[in-house]
Design a protein around this motif. Structure first.
Motif, PDB file in Angstrom:
ATOM      1  N   UNK A 140     -13.893 -10.595   8.145  1.00 34.78           N
ATOM      2  CA  UNK A 140     -14.795 -12.044   8.337  1.00 34.78           C
ATOM      3  C   UNK A 140     -13.593 -12.933   8.954  1.00 34.78           C
ATOM      4  N   UNK A 141     -12.005 -13.137   8.744  1.00 35.71           N
ATOM      5  CA  UNK A 141     -11.287 -14.324   8.935  1.00 35.71           C
ATOM      6  C   UNK A 141     -11.091 -13.866  10.332  1.00 35.71           C
ATOM      7  N   UNK A 142     -11.154 -12.305  10.773  1.00 32.96           N
ATOM      8  CA  UNK A 142     -10.161 -11.753  12.210  1.00 32.96           C
ATOM      9  C   UNK A 142     -11.440 -11.801  12.950  1.00 32.96           C
ATOM     10  N   UNK A 143     -12.916 -11.719  12.507  1.00 31.75           N
ATOM     11  CA  UNK A 143     -14.350 -12.318  12.948  1.00 31.75           C
ATOM     12  C   UNK A 143     -14.104 -13.537  13.651  1.00 31.75           C
ATOM     13  N   UNK A 144     -13.876 -14.500  12.501  1.00 26.75           N
ATOM     14  CA  UNK A 144     -13.953 -16.042  13.362  1.00 26.75           C
ATOM     15  C   UNK A 144     -12.498 -15.915  14.515  1.00 26.75           C
ATOM     16  N   UNK A 145     -11.486 -15.681  14.046  1.00 28.05           N
ATOM     17  CA  UNK A 145     -10.679 -15.446  14.969  1.00 28.05           C
ATOM     18  C   UNK A 145     -11.228 -15.309  16.280  1.00 28.05           C
ATOM     19  N   UNK A 154     -19.690  -9.789  10.815  1.00 27.79           N
ATOM     20  CA  UNK A 154     -18.494  -9.487  11.607  1.00 27.79           C
ATOM     21  C   UNK A 154     -19.334  -8.727  12.697  1.00 27.79           C
ATOM     22  N   UNK A 155     -19.787  -9.115  13.267  1.00 26.24           N
ATOM     23  CA  UNK A 155     -20.401  -8.188  14.684  1.00 26.24           C
ATOM     24  C   UNK A 155     -19.950  -8.104  16.090  1.00 26.24           C
ATOM     25  N   UNK A 156     -18.940  -8.824  15.871  1.00 26.64           N
ATOM     26  CA  UNK A 156     -18.003  -8.513  16.932  1.00 26.64           C
ATOM     27  C   UNK A 156     -17.181  -7.508  16.989  1.00 26.64           C
ATOM     28  N   UNK A 157     -15.960  -7.315  15.614  1.00 29.97           N
ATOM     29  CA  UNK A 157     -15.665  -5.842  14.998  1.00 29.97           C
ATOM     30  C   UNK A 157     -16.743  -4.867  15.112  1.00 29.97           C
ATOM     31  N   UNK A 158     -17.896  -4.918  15.006  1.00 28.66           N
ATOM     32  CA  UNK A 158     -18.412  -3.873  14.762  1.00 28.66           C
ATOM     33  C   UNK A 158     -19.134  -3.343  16.076  1.00 28.66           C
ATOM     34  N   UNK A 159     -18.294  -4.050  16.998  1.00 28.74           N
ATOM     35  CA  UNK A 159     -19.703  -3.713  18.372  1.00 28.74           C
ATOM     36  C   UNK A 159     -18.626  -2.911  19.141  1.00 28.74           C
ATOM     37  N   UNK A 160     -16.945  -3.753  18.704  1.00 35.33           N
ATOM     38  CA  UNK A 160     -15.960  -2.453  19.196  1.00 35.33           C
ATOM     39  C   UNK A 160     -15.391  -1.626  18.768  1.00 35.33           C
ATOM     40  N   UNK A 161     -15.399  -1.046  19.912  1.00 41.08           N
ATOM     41  CA  UNK A 161     -15.638   0.890  19.158  1.00 41.08           C
ATOM     42  C   UNK A 161     -14.287   0.860  18.444  1.00 41.08           C
TER      43      UNK A 161
END
Ligand code: TMP
Ligand code: MG
Length: 297
Positions: free
Chosen positions: A27-32, A7-14
């Motif tokens: 995980x689904x949102x990360x993929x999306x 979930x790298x993108x999610x974690x990078x977005x404050x």
């Protein structure tokens, strides 16, 4: 070696780390997100509700006006009619946001509410040019960040469909007074019908209420056909009815659903988390959608 973060993108977005942001399936949102970013702006279109999604729910604890409330609270509607509209709202709004009823059970009540409200409004005999003042004197406003979002989507030529059970003429006026109506925006809503003297005589076309947006979407299949290469969608809404605004989109590939949960929060949070990929609770801003757009554009 450490396992790769899923979930790298999610974690990078404050913006997504705040306490009022709920993501049930990260995980689904990360993929999306990853797919939307990869495909870029040329594949993207936005489909959004207006009242309480683009427009703000409350300010300093006080409710902001919906399109309908703009009229109700204005001098265009006499006291006797205001009382009728108030009573209608007190009867039907609890049904609209009831967590226990199904959409199918709610539909007949919504039909009643909209039909009665429209005939009450038409009986008020006002003119088109009176709407500007009614909007100016109301506390209807856009969420913080709408203005940036609108101009940025326009600049990047990303189409935006505003799909509203409110009143088209009023929502356009709210957008004009607080931002700008751009060429990439298209509105599907209930538009008022004025006669050649500019006097209100009815409403045009098929009624759009909160829970028949799927039918409206299908009626607008021509619009979606012209955008058939834009297979990725960001959908924004504040009601369970808004989830079906994209029903008419052909060849849809990815859809990211962002839900604003403004009212009746405890009762509805679980359902919203099931239905919307990202749920924003009592958020008066467009910060999350805008942060996602910044990554894609
Ligand atoms: P929407 O946001 O799903 O497009 O729905 C429009 C909103 O308008 C819905 O939340 C209920 C509200 N409404 C009023 O406030 N007064 C009215 O008279 C009617 C018919 C609707
Ligand atoms: Mg709404």
């Amino acid at each position: 070696r450490r396992p790769k973060k899923r979930t790298k993108i999610i974690e990078m977005m404050e913006e997504l780390q705040k306490e009022n942001v709920y993501i049930k399936d990260a995980e689904r949102v990360e993929k999306l997100l990853c797919q939307l970013i990869q495909d870029g702006k040329s594949k993207l279109q936005i489909i959004t509700d207006f009242d309480m999604t683009l427009s703000r729910f409350s300010i300093n604890g006080k409710r902001c006006a919906t399109c309908h409330n703009v009229l109700e609270n204005s001098s265009l509607v006499p006291e006797s009619k205001k009382q009728v509209l108030d009573e209608l709202r007190d009867t039907y709004y609890p049904i609209e946001i009831n967590a226990k009823m199904t959409i199918e059970e709610k539909i007949p009540f919504m039909m009643e509410w909209w039909t009665k409200a429209q005939s009450t409004i038409v009986a008020c005999n006002f003119r088109r040019e009176d709407l500007t003042r009614a909007v100016r004197e109301s506390n209807a406003m856009l969420r913080d960040g709408c203005d940036w979002q609108f101009s940025t989507l326009h600049e990047h030529k990303v189409p935006m469909l505003i799909f509203s059970a409110g009143i088209g003429d009023i929502l356009e006026e709210i957008i004009k007074q607080h931002s700008q109506m751009y060429a990439n925006m298209r509105v599907v809503s209930n538009y008022m019908d004025f006669n050649h003297d500019g006097m209100l005589v009815g409403f045009k076309g098929d009624l759009v209420h909160t829970y028949n947006k799927n039918e409206g979407a299908l009626r607008n299949s021509d619009y979606f056909t012209t955008l058939k290469d834009r297979r990725n969608i960001i959908l924004m809404g504040d009601s369970m009815g808004d989830l079906r605004m994209a029903d008419g989109v052909p060849n849809m590939q990815h859809i990211l659903k962002i839900g604003f949960l403004n009212d009746n929060i405890e009762e509805r949070l679980e359902k919203y988390k099931e239905a919307y990929d990202i749920v924003l609770v009592s958020d008066s801003t467009m910060d999350v959608p805008n942060a996602i757009l910044k990554k894609i554009l």
